[in-house]
Write an enzyme that holds these catalytic residues in place. Sequence first.
Site, short mmCIF file in Angstrom:
data_model
loop_
_atom_site.label_atom_id
_atom_site.label_comp_id
_atom_site.label_asym_id
_atom_site.label_seq_id
_atom_site.Cartn_x
_atom_site.Cartn_y
_atom_site.Cartn_z
N GLY A 193 0.82 -1.20 0.00
CA GLY A 193 0.00 0.00 0.00
C GLY A 193 0.85 1.24 0.00
N GLY B 97 0.40 5.73 0.33
CA GLY B 97 -0.35 6.97 0.42
C GLY B 97 0.59 8.14 0.27
N ALA C 153 2.64 7.94 3.74
CA ALA C 153 3.04 6.66 4.34
C ALA C 153 3.02 5.55 3.31
CB ALA C 153 2.12 6.32 5.51
N VAL D 82 2.90 1.05 3.17
CA VAL D 82 2.63 -0.16 3.94
C VAL D 82 3.35 -1.33 3.29
CG1 VAL D 82 0.87 -1.72 4.83
CG2 VAL D 82 0.38 0.71 4.66
N LYS E 254 3.17 -0.22 8.68
CA LYS E 254 2.79 1.09 8.15
C LYS E 254 3.87 2.08 8.53
CE LYS E 254 -0.95 4.54 8.50
NZ LYS E 254 -2.30 4.80 9.10
N ASP F 254 -14.51 7.13 9.17
CA ASP F 254 -14.15 6.86 7.78
C ASP F 254 -14.49 5.42 7.39
OD1 ASP F 254 -13.26 7.62 5.29
OD2 ASP F 254 -11.16 7.17 5.70
#
Length: 492
Positions: A119, A121, A124, A126, A141, A245
């Site tokens: 992952g 973002g 960050a 992952v 993370k 969220d």
Amino acid sequence: MDYIEYKDAKFKFIGYRKHFFRDKKYYISVFQDYFTMGSVQNTQSPKYKIYFQLSIKINWVLKKQKDGVYLQSFVFPYNNYFKTLCADHQDLVRFKEILGLKVTFEGIGDIYIPLLQIGKGSSAKVYSAQNVINSKVYAIKAIEKSFLNQTEKGSGLAAYNMEISILKILSPHSSNFLILREIYEGDHTYYLVTEYLEGQCLSEEIERAKGLPDKRLPIQFIKIIMAQLLQSVALLHSYKIIHRDLKPDNLMFARRNDYYSLVLVDFGLATNETLDKYLFPRCGTPGYVAPEVLTTNIGSKYTTKVDIFSCGCILYKLLTGRSIFTGKTFDEILRANKKCEIDFQLPLDKQYITEDSINLLTLLLKKDPKLRISARKALYHAFFDQISDYSTQLQASLISTMKQNNGNFSIQCEEILSQYNLQEDIINSEIEDKDQNQFQIPKLKKCNYMSELQSPKGVFQFYQKEPFSVIKSSKLVDLASPRGDFVEGIIE
């Protein structure tokens, strides 16, 4: 010094500090809030008494042997010096498990070997990584310190500490939430080590189901998913925690093809309902946000019922195969979400769209949060009658767990915010535009829709975290990198 009740110790073991002439023996006792080390067993005057807090940095020294990697000692700070204590491997493993969420570890590159980037973002990444001691795979993370520090007056760092505090509270509930195991810190990065989930996120399952005859998941699977979701939300709300969220991207399955294993992930926007002020009061993902979040005034508050509305949006998508609030642009989706005009006159098909499913939708999606059903009551709805045995088990588990909840959690949250002395203009950073219909996205994070649904710069002020689960990569991390370093600076 306060009296030490050694019978309350959670764990005891023996260690040695190496000296030039002779090693010195120590008796270590681990309590809820501190550990002691003394040369005499159960002494009221221990040589060392270390209180647990995240500012305490612990390093682990490993020894590699033919049959594996073993813990040899740990290094801890004391009066501006670093002290080393050697002990048996199994004792150190147990000690490390107890300390996992109480202090911060250093040297993550010694303990974990990176495998895949799973992952990414804006702030960050992952990774999946293998623990060299027990050979298990975990998710890590990695959050850049520069991202947290660039936010005004510590709001980013306060949000990070709030997330950790919430994850610590939820750590006993591995069947409901993504579990945090350890916290590490490097020169430029914070690392959160969590359980590795083998299954996909719900959004991926929904996409995969489009190849089925009904282009949706079977209704029985939908009922199982929603029952598990509502049970987890009810448990979350029993702690007065608001996720803020909830969406298919943030619902994942611990095991492949097992819809009973659904867990809630990504608590980066979570907060406590009892706080006087919320960090980023207008936040979430357009299309899944309760209307009161979008229309909240400066300084006003909302309740855990905002998560219930999000559950309704998720159920709507599962039943119909489409989003409840649609639009070609980010602006259109946000405006539709804010207006909250929902047509419940859906054609009955006796399978997905029934009187029971429509009734549950109306209860979950009430525009007035005071009229919105709670997660716990929703589990008794007739929609779940065909899985009543499972629903009953969920209820029994929930009621039992709720009685054990920590009532001091709201106090912990207040303390976290007070440490950063956040001012009202930062807590309520969402300043309404002149027409009071538009918001501006803060600089903290770009919306995950931004790459595909562009909105004009500076028009919105709406904080949204990017879901790591929707950006998958099979690129192997270079396992031949120097020991202690993740490629791209992930482990220092």
